[in-house]
Structure formats: C-alpha cells, structure tokens
Design an enzyme around this catalytic site. Structure first.
Site, PDB file in Angstrom:
ATOM      1  N   ASP A   1      77.093  99.527  61.175  1.00 10.00           N
ATOM      2  CA  ASP A   1      76.183 100.571  60.691  1.00 10.00           C
ATOM      3  C   ASP A   1      76.243 100.704  59.177  1.00 10.00           C
ATOM      4  O   ASP A   1      77.229 100.332  58.546  1.00 10.00           O
ATOM      5  CB  ASP A   1      76.552 101.910  61.318  1.00 10.00           C
ATOM      6  CG  ASP A   1      75.675 102.237  62.505  1.00 10.00           C
ATOM      7  OD1 ASP A   1      74.832 101.398  62.856  1.00 10.00           O
ATOM      8  OD2 ASP A   1      75.834 103.332  63.065  1.00 10.00           O
TER       9      ASP A   1
ATOM     10  N   LYS B   1      71.129 102.282  59.952  1.00  9.54           N
ATOM     11  CA  LYS B   1      70.202 103.332  60.384  1.00  9.54           C
ATOM     12  C   LYS B   1      70.101 104.323  59.245  1.00  9.54           C
ATOM     13  O   LYS B   1      71.104 104.828  58.771  1.00  9.54           O
ATOM     14  CB  LYS B   1      70.735 104.088  61.604  1.00  9.54           C
ATOM     15  CG  LYS B   1      71.020 103.253  62.815  1.00  9.54           C
ATOM     16  CD  LYS B   1      69.814 102.633  63.455  1.00  9.54           C
ATOM     17  CE  LYS B   1      68.765 103.648  63.820  1.00  9.54           C
ATOM     18  NZ  LYS B   1      67.526 102.988  64.275  1.00  9.54           N
TER      19      LYS B   1
ATOM     20  N   MET C   1      73.594 115.683  57.998  1.00  5.38           N
ATOM     21  CA  MET C   1      72.200 115.317  57.701  1.00  5.38           C
ATOM     22  C   MET C   1      71.385 116.544  57.297  1.00  5.38           C
ATOM     23  O   MET C   1      70.219 116.687  57.675  1.00  5.38           O
ATOM     24  CB  MET C   1      71.558 114.647  58.944  1.00  5.38           C
ATOM     25  CG  MET C   1      72.252 113.363  59.356  1.00  5.38           C
ATOM     26  SD  MET C   1      71.685 112.694  60.932  1.00  5.38           S
ATOM     27  CE  MET C   1      72.707 113.615  62.088  1.00  5.38           C
TER      28      MET C   1
HETATM   29  N1  SAH Z   1      79.101 109.481  63.229  1.00  4.45           N
HETATM   30  C1  SAH Z   1      79.222 110.044  61.897  1.00  4.45           C
HETATM   31  C2  SAH Z   1      78.007 110.876  61.547  1.00  4.45           C
HETATM   32  C3  SAH Z   1      76.737 110.069  61.436  1.00  4.45           C
HETATM   33  S1  SAH Z   1      75.333 111.062  61.037  1.00  4.45           S
HETATM   34  C4  SAH Z   1      80.506 110.856  61.819  1.00  4.45           C
HETATM   35  O1  SAH Z   1      81.120 111.136  62.846  1.00  4.45           O
HETATM   36  O2  SAH Z   1      80.917 111.189  60.714  1.00  4.45           O
HETATM   37  C5  SAH Z   1      75.223 110.783  59.291  1.00  4.45           C
HETATM   38  C6  SAH Z   1      75.650 112.018  58.535  1.00  4.45           C
HETATM   39  O3  SAH Z   1      77.060 112.154  58.576  1.00  4.45           O
HETATM   40  C7  SAH Z   1      75.311 111.991  57.058  1.00  4.45           C
HETATM   41  O4  SAH Z   1      73.962 112.367  56.818  1.00  4.45           O
HETATM   42  C8  SAH Z   1      76.280 113.009  56.521  1.00  4.45           C
HETATM   43  O5  SAH Z   1      75.860 114.331  56.800  1.00  4.45           O
HETATM   44  C9  SAH Z   1      77.517 112.721  57.370  1.00  4.45           C
HETATM   45  N2  SAH Z   1      78.434 111.767  56.728  1.00  4.45           N
HETATM   46  C10 SAH Z   1      78.802 110.572  57.188  1.00  4.45           C
HETATM   47  N3  SAH Z   1      79.694 109.991  56.355  1.00  4.45           N
HETATM   48  C11 SAH Z   1      79.894 110.863  55.336  1.00  4.45           C
HETATM   49  C12 SAH Z   1      80.708 110.857  54.177  1.00  4.45           C
HETATM   50  N4  SAH Z   1      81.504 109.822  53.870  1.00  4.45           N
HETATM   51  N5  SAH Z   1      80.660 111.938  53.368  1.00  4.45           N
HETATM   52  C13 SAH Z   1      79.873 113.006  53.650  1.00  4.45           C
HETATM   53  N6  SAH Z   1      79.086 113.047  54.735  1.00  4.45           N
HETATM   54  C14 SAH Z   1      79.092 112.010  55.580  1.00  4.45           C
END
Ligand code: SAH
Length: 290
Positions: free
Chosen positions: A39, A61, A203
């Site tokens: 991803d 994505k 998000m």
């Molecule tokens: N599965 C992931 C979330 C995916 S949805 C998890 O468990 O973390 C994608 C969203 O996750 C982004 O829009 C943001 O809000 C958050 N996100 C993912 N990685 C991030 C990071 N390193 N720092 C801040 N927000 C993050």
C-alpha cells in the site's frame, strides 16, 4: 519449485511509518514472501525485510487523502505474470478490484503473498474486504496486526488516547463519507460529541471545517483540546496542539496535510505540548515531535 495449491496470504500491518514499529511476526512474514503487494502508506524502510528476489507490486490507494510523502517513489506498473490481469489504472490509485484479483491470482500460482498495509490492516485498511475475497476464493488468509496511526500518532506527542483520568474510551472515526451500507454515510458527529469519548479521526483533514462545525453543533465546547499529527513516526512528522475552535485554521496555517490524525478530547491535556502551549507563545504549540 512452486507449490500446486494456493498459498496462504499474509495480511500484514506495517505500522504508521518507522520500520522499527513492525512486529516480529510481520518481519517473519516479509522474509518468507515471494510477492509483496504494498500500500501507498507503507514506509519504504519496511521493504528491506523482503527477500531480494521478492517481487514488489505497489498498489497505492489514495482515497481519503492518504498520500504518503514517499509515494512518488512507488512503481506503478505491475510486471507479474498472473493470467488475465492487466496493469492497474495509471496513478493516482489502484482499483480495489484489481488488488483483489491480483492477490487471488498470485496465491493460486503458489506464490507466498504478503499484503502489506500501513498501520493496522483492520483499521480503515480494507482488510476485512480482502479477507472476504480470499476466503470466497478458497484461499487461507492470516492477519498480522500492526500499530495503528490513530494510537501511535497521538502517543508520539504524548497523548494517551484512553487516559482514564479524562475519558472512558476512544472512538476511531473516519472523516470521509461513503460506503457505509447500514444507513447514512456520515459519522453521527452529534452523538460522538455527546459520547465523552476521545475522538481520533482518520482521513479528516479535507473535511476538518465541516467536522469541527458538526462537533460544536453537537455540544462539544470551543475550548475542547485538540491536536493533529501528520506523517507520524516518519522523519517528516509534524504536529500542532490547539483547541477544537482553532483546529481548522491551525492546520491550514501550519500546512499540515495528509496523512494526518486528528485527536479531540481532554486527553490532549496530558501531552507536554499542551502544557507548553499554556505557558509559551503560539509558536511553541507546534513542531516536530521527538
Ligand atoms: N490502516 C491505517 C489507516 C489507513 S486510513 C492505520 O491503521 O493506521 C489512512 C489514514 O490513516 C490517513 O488519512 C491518516 O488519517 C492516517 N494515517 C496513516 N498513517 C499515518 C501517519 N504516519 N501519520 C498520520 N496519520 C496517518
């Protein structure tokens, strides 16, 4: 020698950034993989645990503004040999249906497929959908949980999302609309405002003004502590600490973009950055966390 039967697919959470946040189980899965479907939010440092011979397919994505700073380094083309599969549509995003087909086809070819996702595969990661598809195709799947950005991001600036002195729990919520099939495509912000729970919003940057307005209308006070952490656990990490009323302007002013976690609630008071913000000028409320 490839096995004739379909291999088990490993659905692996890579954590929010820093490869040191991988679990040992994730590293073991990566080491055994012959094909990795990766991803967009997965930090490139994670890929060093793959065998040199492993085939890496980037299947980014970008719905929800989850674009990672390193995404431009990703390889858009799929060079695998699975039958009946074209290349994914040109960037910005790989269709989910293509990813499903690819996972099934590679597993059926006997490849050891590791599906690597940012954070945790089951937290806004479409992990459930991918498990369904694999099981319907008769392919075994194992999920390796990862550290989710909504907990590890706030933690990196000293925010404990369930601190019992401030809350009874935490709600992990998407700021995006769409694809909720049980009535309505918008979180019930008013109910969340009244819940007393810490709100961790994934998000949410693109719709932050709408979200803040809905929470205020739902009864949260303007001075409710709020924070945002972007690119958590990467060298590009930045954060801000403010109040609900100033959150949207602070994000805009600081230029904090995706991926960003928003955290709203009294637990933000525990952060040393909140304490600093009470005593120091505004500039001290933001910065690069250690
Ligand atoms: N599965 C992931 C979330 C995916 S949805 C998890 O468990 O973390 C994608 C969203 O996750 C982004 O829009 C943001 O809000 C958050 N996100 C993912 N990685 C991030 C990071 N390193 N720092 C801040 N927000 C993050």
């Amino acid at each position: 020698m490839k096995r004739a039967v379909a291999s088990k697919v490993m659905l692996v959470g890579a954590g929010p950034g820093d490869a040191d946040l991988l679990t040992l189980k994730a590293v073991k899965a990566l080491r055994q993989a012959t094909v990795a479907l990766v991803d967009d939010l997965v930090h490139p440092g994670v890929l060093k645990y793959l065998k040199r011979s492993a085939r890496i397919v980037h299947v980014g994505k970008r719905g929800g503004g989850s674009c990672a700073p390193w995404s431009s380094q990703a390889t858009p083309a799929y060079r695998g040999g699975a039958p009946g599969l074209g290349r994914p549509r040109a960037r910005p995003s790989t269709p989910q249906a293509f990813i499903h087909k690819l996972m099934v086809a590679e597993a059926r070819r006997g490849e050891r497929v590791v599906r690597i996702k940012g954070g945790d595969p089951f937290v806004f990661g479409r992990g459930g959908e991918e498990c369904d598809v694999l099981r319907e195709a008769g392919i075994e799947v194992e999920v390796v949980s990862g550290m989710t950005a909504g907990i590890a991001g706030p933690a990196s600036i000293g925010v404990p999302v369930t601190d019992r002195r401030h809350t009874r729990g935490v709600a992990l919520v998407t700021g995006q609309t769409g694809d909720v099939r049980n009535g309505g495509d918008e979180p019930d912000w008013s109910a969340l405002a009244r819940s007393g729970l810490t709100l961790v919003i994934y998000m949410g940057v693109a719709r932050v003004r709408h979200i803040v307005g809905a929470l205020l209308a739902g009864g949260l006070t303007a001075d409710t502590p709020a924070a945002a952490v972007s690119h958590a656990h990467t060298p590009a990490q930045r954060h801000c600490v403010c109040t609900l009323a100033t959150l949207a302007d602070t994000l805009a002013g600081e230029g904090l973009g995706s991926p960003t976690i928003l955290v709203i609630g009294d637990v933000v008071r525990v952060s040393p950055h909140w304490l600093a913000a009470q005593t120091l000028p505004a500039a001290a409320t933001r910065g690069v966390a250690a």
